[in-house]
Design a protein around this motif. Structure first.
Motif, mmCIF file in Angstrom:
data_model
loop_
_atom_site.group_PDB
_atom_site.id
_atom_site.type_symbol
_atom_site.label_atom_id
_atom_site.label_comp_id
_atom_site.label_asym_id
_atom_site.label_seq_id
_atom_site.Cartn_x
_atom_site.Cartn_y
_atom_site.Cartn_z
ATOM 1 N N ALA A 135 -3.258 20.226 -13.556
ATOM 2 C CA ALA A 135 -3.555 20.163 -12.121
ATOM 3 C C ALA A 135 -3.752 21.556 -11.538
ATOM 4 N N GLN A 136 -4.705 21.669 -10.629
ATOM 5 C CA GLN A 136 -4.943 22.945 -9.953
ATOM 6 C C GLN A 136 -3.775 23.254 -9.021
ATOM 7 N N VAL A 137 -3.337 24.512 -9.016
ATOM 8 C CA VAL A 137 -2.206 24.921 -8.202
ATOM 9 C C VAL A 137 -2.453 26.316 -7.659
ATOM 10 N N SER A 138 -1.945 26.575 -6.476
ATOM 11 C CA SER A 138 -1.952 27.931 -5.920
ATOM 12 C C SER A 138 -0.613 28.152 -5.241
ATOM 13 N N GLY A 139 -0.240 29.415 -5.100
ATOM 14 C CA GLY A 139 1.037 29.737 -4.481
ATOM 15 C C GLY A 139 1.210 31.233 -4.390
ATOM 16 N N TYR A 140 2.449 31.683 -4.343
ATOM 17 C CA TYR A 140 2.715 33.105 -4.216
ATOM 18 C C TYR A 140 4.031 33.444 -4.912
ATOM 19 N N GLU A 141 4.109 34.666 -5.408
ATOM 20 C CA GLU A 141 5.306 35.172 -6.071
ATOM 21 C C GLU A 141 5.978 36.227 -5.202
ATOM 22 N N ILE A 142 7.293 36.088 -5.030
ATOM 23 C CA ILE A 142 8.116 37.112 -4.378
ATOM 24 C C ILE A 142 9.416 37.175 -5.159
ATOM 25 N N HIS A 143 9.527 38.110 -6.103
ATOM 26 C CA HIS A 143 10.754 38.164 -6.904
ATOM 27 C C HIS A 143 10.914 39.537 -7.538
ATOM 28 N N ALA A 144 12.181 39.877 -7.796
ATOM 29 C CA ALA A 144 12.499 41.123 -8.475
ATOM 30 C C ALA A 144 12.811 40.875 -9.947
ATOM 31 N N GLY A 145 12.837 39.615 -10.351
ATOM 32 C CA GLY A 145 13.232 39.276 -11.706
ATOM 33 C C GLY A 145 12.105 39.429 -12.722
ATOM 34 N N VAL A 146 12.456 39.907 -13.914
ATOM 35 C CA VAL A 146 11.562 39.912 -15.070
ATOM 36 C C VAL A 146 12.202 38.988 -16.105
ATOM 37 N N THR A 147 11.496 37.923 -16.453
ATOM 38 C CA THR A 147 12.048 36.876 -17.308
ATOM 39 C C THR A 147 11.348 36.892 -18.658
ATOM 40 N N GLU A 148 12.141 36.885 -19.729
ATOM 41 C CA GLU A 148 11.587 36.921 -21.087
ATOM 42 C C GLU A 148 12.405 36.007 -21.992
ATOM 43 N N GLY A 149 11.713 35.369 -22.956
ATOM 44 C CA GLY A 149 12.422 34.545 -23.925
ATOM 45 C C GLY A 149 11.533 33.490 -24.540
ATOM 46 N N PRO A 150 12.003 32.824 -25.593
ATOM 47 C CA PRO A 150 11.201 31.843 -26.327
ATOM 48 C C PRO A 150 10.691 30.687 -25.473
ATOM 49 N N ALA A 151 11.433 30.304 -24.433
ATOM 50 C CA ALA A 151 11.022 29.155 -23.622
ATOM 51 C C ALA A 151 9.673 29.374 -22.957
ATOM 52 N N LEU A 152 9.297 30.630 -22.751
ATOM 53 C CA LEU A 152 8.035 30.920 -22.061
ATOM 54 C C LEU A 152 6.820 30.596 -22.921
ATOM 55 N N ALA A 153 7.058 30.229 -24.190
ATOM 56 C CA ALA A 153 5.942 29.802 -25.044
ATOM 57 C C ALA A 153 5.375 28.458 -24.599
ATOM 58 N N LEU A 154 6.153 27.713 -23.817
ATOM 59 C CA LEU A 154 5.668 26.472 -23.194
ATOM 60 C C LEU A 154 5.624 26.701 -21.686
ATOM 61 N N PRO A 155 4.607 27.416 -21.173
ATOM 62 C CA PRO A 155 4.598 27.805 -19.754
ATOM 63 C C PRO A 155 4.396 26.624 -18.813
ATOM 64 N N GLU A 176 2.233 22.634 -1.974
ATOM 65 C CA GLU A 176 1.171 22.630 -0.977
ATOM 66 C C GLU A 176 -0.184 22.284 -1.584
ATOM 67 N N SER A 177 -0.318 22.418 -2.895
ATOM 68 C CA SER A 177 -1.567 22.066 -3.574
ATOM 69 C C SER A 177 -1.556 20.562 -3.845
ATOM 70 N N PRO A 178 -2.481 19.795 -3.263
ATOM 71 C CA PRO A 178 -2.424 18.334 -3.401
ATOM 72 C C PRO A 178 -2.383 17.861 -4.847
ATOM 73 N N ALA A 179 -3.207 18.437 -5.727
ATOM 74 C CA ALA A 179 -3.239 17.985 -7.120
ATOM 75 C C ALA A 179 -1.922 18.284 -7.821
ATOM 76 N N ALA A 180 -1.377 19.489 -7.614
ATOM 77 C CA ALA A 180 -0.119 19.859 -8.254
ATOM 78 C C ALA A 180 1.036 19.017 -7.722
ATOM 79 N N CYS A 181 1.063 18.803 -6.409
ATOM 80 C CA CYS A 181 2.120 17.991 -5.817
ATOM 81 C C CYS A 181 2.091 16.577 -6.391
ATOM 82 N N SER A 182 0.909 15.977 -6.474
ATOM 83 C CA SER A 182 0.788 14.620 -7.016
ATOM 84 C C SER A 182 1.218 14.571 -8.476
ATOM 85 N N ALA A 183 0.819 15.574 -9.263
ATOM 86 C CA ALA A 183 1.201 15.611 -10.674
ATOM 87 C C ALA A 183 2.716 15.717 -10.832
#
Length: 488
Positions: free
Chosen positions: A387-407, A436-443
């Motif tokens: 689904a198409q999605v849009s949004g915004y990022e506001i964070h100080a965190g840097v996240t790393e690890g094996p789980a990110l292989a399934l984004p 706020e993205s209709p397709a992403a919200c529905s999914a």
């Protein structure tokens, strides 16, 4: 010769939540209807709901909505000073869209002289570009303890020499005392700046209010510019307080629970769900058990480690495990994403005491908070249904690890965001605004168990209500006086 500066008009309130943000939004759209180029401005905002601007900074969400009312992209000059509380006595200080420091209330009181320079620089740039700058105050100008070095209300109005409209909420009661009392607590020069009153959220027969309005004008010498009615079924993103109102909903509904953390941020993420006709949204406050739900969402937080400890203290961490055992779905957004991992480290003490916390261990990654905050408007494809999605990022965190292989999201700039658990029950993302993205919200709603989903266009709903506000200006306010105050 210096260029001609635009006119500035300021809206101040007798109390918090009197309707300042709403009236500024209304006036901005009303002026755009007249063909006037107008820009919103708030000198100082204190809120944990923020938006990413076109120039890569962050401002209060109310100013982003006001920018929409002006048909403008949000810009950091529209809110040059943003305070994001991270404790009962301290806050992160954001100047021109960038975090510069954290300090307690006493230290910030002295810092206001520096902050005022940023305020005046931003206002000057807007006034040089736009014929009208529509300004929103903060809280009340009659807060005696905050008068020294004030940059949010009359201190700003005096510095730029602008007229002021004072708005009060009649639905609270005591509206005449609020207006007269506020004037009494102002200095003589400040009182002279108040060129009109607006009474907000009136219900009933206006004829029954008229003798009070006549008395008010005679008592103060200030004209009443109008009385705005209480609007039912109306939505405008809250500046800070959580809006829990929901219309009655029938038929198949998805039960969604959101724990209210002590430093919950960007809870406007959940407005599209609150307004969705098939979602029963439940905000779970301190001391309340986590109710049965199809979907639980961990929200953003300004103090993630402290809020993670609070989550455990409330017994909600155990409730999340029980929820997952019974097949429920779980989403973490921003700080909520960080809580889902194995560890969360704040080595520099950016959000409180430096240290490291064990996460919930539901996704295999680790997060470290770094001083440089990441601010982006983004778009891409959600892992669910592509689904198409849009949004915004506001964070100080840097996240790393094996789980990110399934984004959770594949971003259009080539990056990936967040993670989905191997069993498909847990999803974490840094993206605010994904509902706020209709397709992403529905999914997401289908993933959580809603079979037949009605798609809603949240942006269209917001635009509809901005238009309704402009209609109220035309119908109920003295537009001739307003035009004069705007220098038109």
């Amino acid at each position: 010769m210096s260029p001609r500066m635009g006119a500035t008009l300021m809206v101040q309130g007798t109390t918090s939540d009197a309707g300042k943000s709403t009236l500024v939004t209304a006036l901005c759209r009303w002026l755009r209807r007249q063909g006037v180029a107008v820009a919103p401005f708030k000198p100082q905002n204190m809120a944990l709901n923020s938006a990413v601007t076109a120039d890569g900074g962050e401002i209060g969400r109310a100013q982003a909505v006001q920018a929409q009312a002006c048909h403008l992209p949000p810009h950091t000059d529209m809110n040059p000073v943003l305070l994001k509380p991270n404790s009962d006595i301290g806050a992160q200080v954001i100047i021109h869209g960038r975090a510069v420091t954290s300090m307690n209330a006493a230290a910030y009181h002295d810092y206001k002289r520096v902050a005022m320079q940023a305020v005046l620089e931003s206002h000057g740039r807007l006034a040089a570009r736009y014929p009208v700058v529509m300004v929103e105050g903060a809280g009340s100008p009659a807060e005696i303890n905050l008068r020294a070095n004030d940059i949010a209300n009359m201190g700003f109005a005096e510095a730029v020499d602008c007229p002021v409209i004072l708005i009060a909420d009649i639905d609270r009661g005591g509206v005449f005392a609020h207006l007269v009392g506020t004037l009494e607590l102002l200095s003589e020069s400040e009182r002279a700046r108040v060129k009109g009153f607006v009474i907000n959220r009136f219900r009933g027969d206006i004829a029954l209010l008229q003798n009070g309005l006549d008395w008010l004008e005679e008592r103060t010498g200030v004209p009443v510019l109008g009385v705005l009615p209480y609007l039912m079924d109306f939505h405008l993103e809250a500046e800070d307080a959580i809006d829990t109102r929901q219309a009655a909903k029938t038929g198949e509904r998805l039960r969604v629970a959101v724990p209210v953390l002590l430093r919950i941020s960007n809870h406007t993420d959940f407005d599209p769900l609150r307004l969705h006709p098939q979602v029963e949204l439940m905000f779970v406050g301190p001391g309340q058990p986590m109710p049965p739900a199809d979907l639980i969402i961990l929200p953003g937080s300004k103090s993630v480690r402290a809020d993670l400890a609070f989550l455990r203290e409330q017994g909600w961490a155990a409730a999340l495990q029980r929820h997952l055992r019974y097949g429920g779905k779980l989403v973490g957004i921003c700080g909520g994403l960080q809580m889902l991992g194995r560890t969360l480290a704040d080595p520099h003490g950016l959000e409180g005491t430096a240290g490291e916390s064990h996460g919930l261990g539901l996704l295999d990654f680790h997060t470290v908070l770094e001083a440089q905050k990441q601010l982006r408007n983004v778009s891409g494809r959600l892992a669910l249904e592509d689904a198409q999605v849009s949004g915004y990022e506001i964070h100080a965190g840097v996240t790393e690890g094996p789980a990110l292989a399934l984004p959770a999201v594949r971003l259009s700039d080539g990056r990936v965001d967040g993670a989905v658990s191997a069993d498909g029950q847990v999803l974490g993302t840094y993206l605010h605004g994904l509902f706020e993205s209709p397709a992403a919200c529905s999914a997401l709603l289908r993933w959580a168990g809603l079979r037949e989903v009605r798609s809603i266009d949240y942006h269209a709903l917001r635009e509809r209500d901005i238009e309704r506000l402009a209609d109220q200006v035309e119908a109920y306010l003295d537009t001739a006086r307003l035009k004069s105050l705007c220098g038109l």
